[in-house]
Design a protein around this motif. Structure first.
Motif, PDB file in Angstrom:
ATOM      1  N   ASP A 178       0.824  -1.208   0.000  1.00 36.51           N
ATOM      2  CA  ASP A 178       0.000   0.000   0.000  1.00 36.51           C
ATOM      3  C   ASP A 178       0.859   1.259   0.000  1.00 36.51           C
ATOM      4  OD1 ASP A 178      -2.711   1.409   0.562  1.00 36.51           O
ATOM      5  OD2 ASP A 178      -1.408   2.129   2.175  1.00 36.51           O
ATOM      6  N   ALA A 179       1.956   1.244   0.769  1.00 38.79           N
ATOM      7  CA  ALA A 179       2.844   2.409   0.827  1.00 38.79           C
ATOM      8  C   ALA A 179       3.476   2.676  -0.532  1.00 38.79           C
ATOM      9  CB  ALA A 179       3.925   2.196   1.883  1.00 38.79           C
ATOM     10  N   VAL A 180       3.955   1.635  -1.188  1.00 39.48           N
ATOM     11  CA  VAL A 180       4.588   1.801  -2.498  1.00 39.48           C
ATOM     12  C   VAL A 180       3.555   2.239  -3.533  1.00 39.48           C
ATOM     13  CG1 VAL A 180       5.820   0.593  -4.347  1.00 39.48           C
ATOM     14  CG2 VAL A 180       6.421   0.166  -1.956  1.00 39.48           C
ATOM     15  N   ASP A 181       2.369   1.642  -3.500  1.00 39.16           N
ATOM     16  CA  ASP A 181       1.308   2.041  -4.425  1.00 39.16           C
ATOM     17  C   ASP A 181       0.922   3.505  -4.219  1.00 39.16           C
ATOM     18  OD1 ASP A 181       1.232  -0.442  -5.539  1.00 39.16           O
ATOM     19  OD2 ASP A 181      -0.595  -1.107  -4.511  1.00 39.16           O
ATOM     20  N   GLY A 182       1.035   3.984  -2.952  1.00 40.04           N
ATOM     21  CA  GLY A 182       0.695   5.371  -2.648  1.00 40.04           C
ATOM     22  C   GLY A 182       1.804   6.361  -2.940  1.00 40.04           C
ATOM     23  N   GLY A 183       2.939   5.879  -3.457  1.00 40.37           N
ATOM     24  CA  GLY A 183       4.019   6.781  -3.839  1.00 40.37           C
ATOM     25  C   GLY A 183       5.085   6.989  -2.793  1.00 40.37           C
ATOM     26  N   ALA A 184       5.045   6.258  -1.677  1.00 35.27           N
ATOM     27  CA  ALA A 184       6.038   6.433  -0.620  1.00 35.27           C
ATOM     28  C   ALA A 184       7.373   5.828  -1.040  1.00 35.27           C
ATOM     29  CB  ALA A 184       5.560   5.790   0.674  1.00 35.27           C
ATOM     30  N   SER A 185       8.454   6.546  -0.749  1.00 37.62           N
ATOM     31  CA  SER A 185       9.793   6.067  -1.059  1.00 37.62           C
ATOM     32  C   SER A 185      10.307   5.260   0.134  1.00 37.62           C
ATOM     33  CB  SER A 185      10.727   7.250  -1.348  1.00 37.62           C
ATOM     34  OG  SER A 185      12.019   6.798  -1.678  1.00 37.62           O
ATOM     35  N   LEU A 240      20.090   8.683  21.012  1.00 36.13           N
ATOM     36  CA  LEU A 240      20.002   9.397  19.736  1.00 36.13           C
ATOM     37  C   LEU A 240      19.291   8.516  18.715  1.00 36.13           C
ATOM     38  CD1 LEU A 240      20.909  11.895  17.994  1.00 36.13           C
ATOM     39  CD2 LEU A 240      22.897  10.505  17.345  1.00 36.13           C
ATOM     40  N   LEU A 241      18.346   9.124  17.995  1.00 38.11           N
ATOM     41  CA  LEU A 241      17.663   8.431  16.903  1.00 38.11           C
ATOM     42  C   LEU A 241      17.877   9.203  15.606  1.00 38.11           C
ATOM     43  CD1 LEU A 241      14.233   7.427  18.513  1.00 38.11           C
ATOM     44  CD2 LEU A 241      16.234   5.976  18.110  1.00 38.11           C
ATOM     45  N   VAL A 242      17.935   8.481  14.500  1.00 41.73           N
ATOM     46  CA  VAL A 242      18.076   9.102  13.181  1.00 41.73           C
ATOM     47  C   VAL A 242      17.054   8.460  12.243  1.00 41.73           C
ATOM     48  CG1 VAL A 242      20.531   9.590  13.479  1.00 41.73           C
ATOM     49  CG2 VAL A 242      19.821   7.432  12.433  1.00 41.73           C
ATOM     50  N   LEU A 243      16.782   9.140  11.149  1.00 41.23           N
ATOM     51  CA  LEU A 243      15.931   8.596  10.090  1.00 41.23           C
ATOM     52  C   LEU A 243      16.165   9.420   8.835  1.00 41.23           C
ATOM     53  CD1 LEU A 243      13.300  10.676   9.518  1.00 41.23           C
ATOM     54  CD2 LEU A 243      12.557   9.735  11.687  1.00 41.23           C
ATOM     55  N   ASP A 244      15.687   8.902   7.719  1.00 41.94           N
ATOM     56  CA  ASP A 244      15.699   9.693   6.486  1.00 41.94           C
ATOM     57  C   ASP A 244      14.365   9.533   5.796  1.00 41.94           C
ATOM     58  OD1 ASP A 244      15.925   7.631   4.112  1.00 41.94           O
ATOM     59  OD2 ASP A 244      17.370   6.953   5.610  1.00 41.94           O
ATOM     60  N   THR A 245      13.957  10.561   5.067  1.00 39.65           N
ATOM     61  CA  THR A 245      12.676  10.525   4.364  1.00 39.65           C
ATOM     62  C   THR A 245      12.759  11.405   3.129  1.00 39.65           C
ATOM     63  OG1 THR A 245      10.276  10.751   4.657  1.00 39.65           O
ATOM     64  CG2 THR A 245      11.638  12.484   5.598  1.00 39.65           C
ATOM     65  N   GLN A 246      11.926  11.126   2.166  1.00 39.42           N
ATOM     66  CA  GLN A 246      11.934  11.914   0.936  1.00 39.42           C
ATOM     67  C   GLN A 246      11.592  13.367   1.242  1.00 39.42           C
ATOM     68  OE1 GLN A 246      10.080  10.221  -2.657  1.00 39.42           O
ATOM     69  NE2 GLN A 246       9.107  12.197  -2.998  1.00 39.42           N
ATOM     70  N   THR A 247      12.392  14.273   0.726  1.00 40.04           N
ATOM     71  CA  THR A 247      12.202  15.698   0.970  1.00 40.04           C
ATOM     72  C   THR A 247      10.839  16.155   0.455  1.00 40.04           C
ATOM     73  OG1 THR A 247      14.582  15.983   0.719  1.00 40.04           O
ATOM     74  CG2 THR A 247      13.227  17.971   0.616  1.00 40.04           C
ATOM     75  N   ASP A 256      18.911  13.712  -5.091  1.00 37.20           N
ATOM     76  CA  ASP A 256      18.881  12.465  -5.875  1.00 37.20           C
ATOM     77  C   ASP A 256      19.363  11.254  -5.079  1.00 37.20           C
ATOM     78  OD1 ASP A 256      18.019  14.027  -7.982  1.00 37.20           O
ATOM     79  OD2 ASP A 256      20.016  14.245  -8.852  1.00 37.20           O
ATOM     80  N   PHE A 257      19.024  11.206  -3.814  1.00 37.80           N
ATOM     81  CA  PHE A 257      19.529  10.136  -2.947  1.00 37.80           C
ATOM     82  C   PHE A 257      18.865   8.791  -3.233  1.00 37.80           C
ATOM     83  CE2 PHE A 257      19.483   7.714   1.075  1.00 37.80           C
ATOM     84  CZ  PHE A 257      20.839   7.667   1.345  1.00 37.80           C
ATOM     85  N   ALA A 258      17.562   8.818  -3.493  1.00 40.45           N
ATOM     86  CA  ALA A 258      16.832   7.565  -3.701  1.00 40.45           C
ATOM     87  C   ALA A 258      15.736   7.782  -4.731  1.00 40.45           C
ATOM     88  CB  ALA A 258      16.232   7.058  -2.393  1.00 40.45           C
ATOM     89  N   PRO A 311      14.735   9.761  -9.425  1.00 44.44           N
ATOM     90  CA  PRO A 311      15.576  10.150  -8.283  1.00 44.44           C
ATOM     91  C   PRO A 311      15.011  11.367  -7.549  1.00 44.44           C
ATOM     92  CG  PRO A 311      16.908   9.726 -10.216  1.00 44.44           C
ATOM     93  CD  PRO A 311      15.480   9.764 -10.691  1.00 44.44           C
ATOM     94  N   ARG A 312      14.960  11.270  -6.235  1.00 44.05           N
ATOM     95  CA  ARG A 312      14.404  12.351  -5.402  1.00 44.05           C
ATOM     96  C   ARG A 312      15.391  12.691  -4.285  1.00 44.05           C
ATOM     97  NH1 ARG A 312      10.185  14.402  -8.372  1.00 44.05           N
ATOM     98  NH2 ARG A 312       8.741  12.721  -8.970  1.00 44.05           N
ATOM     99  N   PRO A 313      15.337  13.931  -3.784  1.00 49.50           N
ATOM    100  CA  PRO A 313      16.179  14.288  -2.639  1.00 49.50           C
ATOM    101  C   PRO A 313      15.663  13.653  -1.352  1.00 49.50           C
ATOM    102  CG  PRO A 313      14.755  16.123  -3.222  1.00 49.50           C
ATOM    103  CD  PRO A 313      14.558  15.080  -4.291  1.00 49.50           C
TER     104      PRO A 313
END
Length: 337
Positions: free
Chosen positions: A189-196, A289-296, A317-319, A326-328
């Protein structure tokens, strides 16, 4: 106390209550004024002519037993553009506080919102206002992704008319059991919805299930923790995982990964609940400490900023997104404790 709650946007006392609210609010924001005439135009209009300012909204007034002058007010804004109704302008005169009046006003506003068929009610509050924030949390409001980007302003929401989704930590065996259906469905569902989230579209259910099966092994090894949200029917509505750093010099650190909420379950604060659950466990088990990354510029960014995460920087253009473009990506961190 048996407080009288009435709906009346034309009561002569309402102007005084709203004027007091806005004057105090301006002072708390660091831009004090001494008279209603000096308020910003939109606030001045509310204080000078509430009936016109709130013509489409529900205005509730509270009066103590034996009194004939209201001492508190709250406004339930009419739903707009499909969004949940918003509760605003909660105010109780200083001499009438600590008597349960604010809680009574909120309870009536929530009752009316639910009676209207609204699936949720929402509000905003400055993070420095600890007393009203405690009241809202006691009534079941939870922080959600921000719809107002002003620094220090929290956005809260409370589901109405349905039981809250149950969030629980999954054992390795439970991850394996849910991998072929519930967990795989969330990822698809996440991929179908456009989530990176690391996959290109279309994502086959078997491939999604295989990924979750590998997660089950990581869970058994103590590398990754998994929490899932269960809807009223028992089906999975969301998931989040916490990955612990393996390097000896990074054992104080963890990564939030795969925070997913099914599109049918969004808009009721579930993403924040999952995130807050993982954060609390991380802190309780010694992570600092926690870290994460997400599409800009993705919707997830609003959630993380609203939950107190700090942007560390953006990588162009990370992913690739699910369509292969490619998106930041923006990197975030949050200190615990």
């Amino acid at each position: 106390m048996n407080v009288l709650i009435e709906e009346n946007r034309s009561h002569p006392r309402l102007s005084d209550l709203l004027a007091a609210y806005h004057l105090v609010n301006q002072a708390e924001k660091g831009t004090p004024v001494t008279a209603v005439a000096e308020l910003p135009a939109v606030y001045r209009g509310e204080a000078e002519d509430p009936a016109a300012a709130f013509t489409a909204d529900t205005v509730l007034l509270a009066t103590r037993p034996g009194d004939d002058v209201p001492v508190g007010c709250v406004v339930l804004k009419a739903p707009h553009e499909g969004r949940a109704p918003e509760i605003k302008r909660l105010w109780v005169a200083p001499e009438a506080r600590r008597e349960g009046i604010a809680k009574a006003l909120m309870a009536e506003a929530l009752r009316r919102a639910e009676a209207s068929g609204a699936p949720a009610a929402r509000l905003t509050v400055w993070d420095r206002r600890q007393e009203p924030l405690a009241l809202y949390r006691s009534l079941g409001f939870e922080t959600v992704a921000s719809w107002d980007e002003r620094p220090g302003l929290l956005c809260l929401e409370k589901p109405l008319g349905r039981p809250a989704d149950r969030v629980e930590r999954l054992t390795p065996d439970e991850v394996r059991a849910h991998a072929p259906a519930g967990l795989a469905a969330l990822l698809v569902d996440a991929v179908d919805g456009g989530a990176s989230v690391g996959f290109l579209a279309p994502l086959e259910t078997t491939r999604a299930a295989a990924w979750w099966s590998r997660v089950a092994e990581e869970t058994a090894e103590g590398v990754r923790d998994v929490w899932a949200a269960h809807g009223p029917d028992g089906g999975l509505t969301g998931v989040v995982t916490l990955v612990r750093a393996g390097a000896a010099n990074g054992r104080h650190r963890g990564e939030i990964a795969r925070l997913l909420v099914h599109r049918s379950a969004r808009g009721r604060g579930l993403g924040y609940r999952l995130l807050a659950t993982a954060e609390a466990h991380a802190a309780a088990t010694g992570l600092t400490l926690l870290v994460l990354d997400t599409q800009t510029d993705s919707p997830a960014e609003r959630l993380y900023r609203g939950a107190g995460w700090t942007a560390a920087g953006t990588i162009p253009d990370f992913a690739a997104d699910p369509a292969g473009v490619p998106r930041p990506t923006t990197l975030y961190y949050k200190r615990l404790g």
